[in-house]
Design an enzyme around this catalytic site. Structure first.
Site, PDB file in Angstrom:
ATOM      1  N   ARG A 110       0.754  -1.351   0.045  1.00  0.00           N
ATOM      2  CA  ARG A 110      -0.144   0.132  -0.217  1.00  0.00           C
ATOM      3  C   ARG A 110       1.433   1.663  -0.284  1.00  0.00           C
ATOM      4  O   ARG A 110       0.980   1.047   0.726  1.00  0.00           O
ATOM      5  CB  ARG A 110      -0.955   0.224   0.831  1.00  0.00           C
ATOM      6  CG  ARG A 110      -2.127   1.466   1.294  1.00  0.00           C
ATOM      7  CD  ARG A 110      -3.085   0.861   2.559  1.00  0.00           C
ATOM      8  NE  ARG A 110      -3.177   2.373   2.790  1.00  0.00           N
ATOM      9  CZ  ARG A 110      -3.534   3.227   3.581  1.00  0.00           C
ATOM     10  NH1 ARG A 110      -2.305   2.644   4.737  1.00  0.00           N
ATOM     11  NH2 ARG A 110      -4.069   4.591   4.175  1.00  0.00           N
ATOM     12  N   HIS A 118      -2.613  11.101   0.716  1.00  0.00           N
ATOM     13  CA  HIS A 118      -2.484  10.751   2.171  1.00  0.00           C
ATOM     14  C   HIS A 118      -2.340  11.926   2.654  1.00  0.00           C
ATOM     15  O   HIS A 118      -0.909  12.123   2.992  1.00  0.00           O
ATOM     16  CB  HIS A 118      -1.452   9.398   2.285  1.00  0.00           C
ATOM     17  CG  HIS A 118      -1.293   8.882   3.770  1.00  0.00           C
ATOM     18  ND1 HIS A 118      -1.469   7.467   4.184  1.00  0.00           N
ATOM     19  CD2 HIS A 118      -1.033   8.803   5.056  1.00  0.00           C
ATOM     20  CE1 HIS A 118      -1.208   7.155   5.685  1.00  0.00           C
ATOM     21  NE2 HIS A 118      -0.606   8.350   5.521  1.00  0.00           N
ATOM     22  N   GLU A 134      -7.893   8.181   6.199  1.00  0.00           N
ATOM     23  CA  GLU A 134      -7.951   8.632   7.493  1.00  0.00           C
ATOM     24  C   GLU A 134      -8.234  10.229   7.203  1.00  0.00           C
ATOM     25  O   GLU A 134      -7.867  11.210   7.732  1.00  0.00           O
ATOM     26  CB  GLU A 134      -6.944   8.927   7.966  1.00  0.00           C
ATOM     27  CG  GLU A 134      -6.635   6.999   8.591  1.00  0.00           C
ATOM     28  CD  GLU A 134      -5.616   7.014   9.627  1.00  0.00           C
ATOM     29  OE1 GLU A 134      -5.181   8.770  10.288  1.00  0.00           O
ATOM     30  OE2 GLU A 134      -5.262   6.084  10.267  1.00  0.00           O
ATOM     31  N   ASN A 174      -8.034   1.659   9.512  1.00  0.00           N
ATOM     32  CA  ASN A 174      -6.538   1.262  10.345  1.00  0.00           C
ATOM     33  C   ASN A 174      -6.821   1.665  11.808  1.00  0.00           C
ATOM     34  O   ASN A 174      -7.766   1.951  12.538  1.00  0.00           O
ATOM     35  CB  ASN A 174      -5.440   3.208   9.648  1.00  0.00           C
ATOM     36  CG  ASN A 174      -5.531   3.049   8.398  1.00  0.00           C
ATOM     37  OD1 ASN A 174      -5.524   1.735   7.705  1.00  0.00           O
ATOM     38  ND2 ASN A 174      -5.006   4.337   8.193  1.00  0.00           N
ATOM     39  N   TYR A 209      -5.291   1.044  15.977  1.00  0.00           N
ATOM     40  CA  TYR A 209      -3.693   1.211  16.569  1.00  0.00           C
ATOM     41  C   TYR A 209      -3.952   1.107  18.089  1.00  0.00           C
ATOM     42  O   TYR A 209      -3.220   0.191  18.962  1.00  0.00           O
ATOM     43  CB  TYR A 209      -3.119   2.932  16.403  1.00  0.00           C
ATOM     44  CG  TYR A 209      -2.360   2.225  15.238  1.00  0.00           C
ATOM     45  CD1 TYR A 209      -1.003   2.258  15.086  1.00  0.00           C
ATOM     46  CD2 TYR A 209      -2.553   2.719  13.390  1.00  0.00           C
ATOM     47  CE1 TYR A 209      -0.806   1.567  13.619  1.00  0.00           C
ATOM     48  CE2 TYR A 209      -2.413   3.130  12.585  1.00  0.00           C
ATOM     49  CZ  TYR A 209      -1.315   3.031  12.933  1.00  0.00           C
ATOM     50  OH  TYR A 209      -0.318   2.620  11.299  1.00  0.00           O
ATOM     51  N   GLU A 267      -3.767  -0.371   7.925  1.00  0.00           N
ATOM     52  CA  GLU A 267      -2.395   0.443   8.640  1.00  0.00           C
ATOM     53  C   GLU A 267      -2.561  -0.450   9.919  1.00  0.00           C
ATOM     54  O   GLU A 267      -4.171  -0.635  10.524  1.00  0.00           O
ATOM     55  CB  GLU A 267      -1.987   1.920   9.303  1.00  0.00           C
ATOM     56  CG  GLU A 267      -1.763   2.457   7.475  1.00  0.00           C
ATOM     57  CD  GLU A 267      -1.994   3.780   8.173  1.00  0.00           C
ATOM     58  OE1 GLU A 267      -1.527   4.054   9.171  1.00  0.00           O
ATOM     59  OE2 GLU A 267      -2.086   4.417   7.063  1.00  0.00           O
TER      60      GLU A 267
END
Ligand code: FCB
Length: 505
Positions: free
Chosen positions: A103, A147, A192, A320, A322, A397
């Site tokens: 990606r 991005h 995002e 994504n 985290y 991600e």
């Protein structure tokens, strides 16, 4: 995520459980479907460098990096990982890692320096060569068009607060489809948009560094609109093209079982999640978000017909993930706690939500101060699957920053990075994806963030997320133990144990 009425009444209990849950107790069969994509992810501004080479124009990040104090250490993306010159070596690393997908993002100002008008042939050739090299190695390119690096000229004309930017984005997307269409397997419009809108225009932690809440809400809509217009344009150029968007959906926990805290979850879920999922997947904006933000904006930036444009069939919804987020309704005593993991500044990214507190989550933590909670990823994927059962998903991600150190391996005579905490993080999150698949979620791939250490936005080069270590003065790449571990995963489709990290003896 949580939506109105969607969360069980035992929120406090859930929060409690996460405190005692050891990270390594997730059990899974660890089986991944045939054709599951194992990849790594990067973004143009974070790795390319060559900021003033090859006809590239300035982007909003070039500008922000020059604002004193905006980026830790005064770091810039001018050189970054020098991927612009070292891309062939990086493709070799990807091939050695055995990934089936990569990606990457295109720098808009490299291929169209002013954000509109003529293309820069040298910039387009850079990506053409890169995409060709990936395909020659059997690596499927997943291309993100945006991005976060808006051409500066477009910001000067109003940026994402201006509707015209959405149309400019669609023109750029069309041009890329025309130029690179035969080489790209999946087009991701935006990465995002939450960050672009709220960190860029409300808290100002990200470029363009503006602190205008009304502009942030307009940016939310113009990003959604840009996505829809771009998907349409791409599919006009390339009928049947696979398209997606990547969201950083927030997994929310209430601090207690109180109604007030449940309402804080509702409010933040609206701003963080439903303001994107609603228009993108259901063709509507959530009424409660419009009510919550009525003091800031009347939402007149949403024009008739926009929502039909925004909602386009998505081949994949990129997620994504985290860490997770804990909120509480502020009781007015003292200063509200704002530990939301998005770098605290004078202005908040959470528009019209000053009465919501963001509490520190239970650890363990990564070097970003983000809590490690793999079960949040399973929950997120299952929640999406339940809400949108026919929507394929991919984890675009996931990864962790830790302070890494290169040491010489006396036995093997090679440099090593013993990043066992990152290996454990990746293992537990890959297991969390497997658990979601076991429970029925349609997850098509997993992309580790990141292929290599890179420019971590407002944190500059101080945070290392790579599975490859980058020595910035020389540009040298060194495989961390996590890279060896990941290569074992991609080759076997089985989740290796932590002790299997490192080169074969
Ligand atoms: C995500 C960004 C990515 C990287 C990781 C750590 O929000 O998409 O560029 O910075 O966080």
């Amino acid at each position: 995520m949580g939506g109105p009425g969607r969360w069980p009444a035992d929120r406090g209990e859930r929060s409690g459980r996460s405190e005692d849950r050891p990270v390594s107790t997730i059990s899974t069969t660890g089986q991944f479907p045939d054709g599951f994509l194992w990849g790594t992810a990067t973004a143009a501004y974070q790795i390319e460098g060559a900021a003033a080479e090859g006809g590239r124009g300035p982007s909003i990040w070039d500008t922000l990096c020059r604002v004193p104090g905006a980026v830790q250490g005064g770091d810039t993306g001018d050189v970054a990982c020098d991927h612009y010159h070292r891309w062939a070596e990086d493709v070799d690393h990807l091939a050695r890692l055995g990934v089936s997908a990569y990606r990457l993002s295109i720098s808009w100002s490299r291929v169209q320096p002013g954000g509109s008008g003529p293309l820069n042939a040298e910039g387009v050739d850079f990506y053409r060569n890169l995409l060709d090299a990936l395909r020659e190695r059997g690596i499927t390119p997943y291309v993100t068009l945006y991005h976060w690096d808006l051409p500066q000229e477009l910001e000067d004309a109003g940026g994402w607060a201006a509707r015209e930017t959405a149309y400019a984005f669609a023109d750029y997307a069309r041009a890329m489809a025309r130029e690179l269409g035969d080489r790209v397997a999946l087009w991701t419009t935006l990465n995002e948009p939450w960050c672009s809108a709220y960190l860029g225009y409300a808290s100002g932690v990200h470029a363009p560094g503006r602190t205008e809440p009304a502009a942030a809400l307009a940016a939310v809509h113009h990003l959604n609109l840009a996505h829809g217009l771009a998907v349409r344009a791409i599919r006009e150029e390339l009928p049947g093209a696979a398209c997606s968007i990547t969201l950083n959906l927030h997994v929310l926990r209430a601090a207690s079982g109180s109604d007030a805290d449940a309402d804080a979850v509702r409010q933040i879920d609206g701003l963080a999640n439903r303001v994107f999922l609603g228009p993108l997947l259901e063709g509507t904006y959530p009424a409660d978000v419009q009510q919550d933000t009525a003091s800031v904006s009347d939402w007149s930036f949403v024009h008739d017909g926009d929502l039909d444009v925004v909602r386009q069939p998505l081949d994949v919804l990129g997620v994504n993930y985290y860490s997770s987020t804990r909120v509480r309704r502020f009781d007015g005593e003292g200063e509200p706690v704002r530990a939301d993991g998005h770098k605290t500044t004078a202005a908040s990214p959470w528009v019209a939500a000053d009465d919501v507190e963001f509490l520190p989550q239970p650890g363990p933590y990564t070097a970003m101060g983000w809590n490690v909670e793999p079960a949040g990823l399973t929950e997120l994927l299952l929640d999406l699957h339940e809400r949108y059962p026919d929507q394929p998903l991919a984890v675009t991600e996931n990864g962790a920053s830790f302070a890494d150190e290169v040491v010489q391996d006396p036995a093997l005579g090679i440099p090593r990075v013993h990043d066992i905490a990152r290996v454990a993080y990746l293992r537990d999150h890959v297991a969390a994806v497997a658990a979601a698949i076991d429970a029925g979620a349609d997850v098509r791939g997993y992309f580790a963030w990141s292929l290599m250490d890179n420019f971590e936005w407002a944190y500059g080069y101080s945070k290392r997320f790579g599975i490859l270590h980058v020595d910035y003065p020389t540009g040298e790449r060194t495989w961390k133990d996590s890279a060896y571990w990941y290569a074992r995963l991609t080759r076997t489709g089985r989740i290796p144990a932590v002790f299997e990290a490192g080169p074969a003896a």
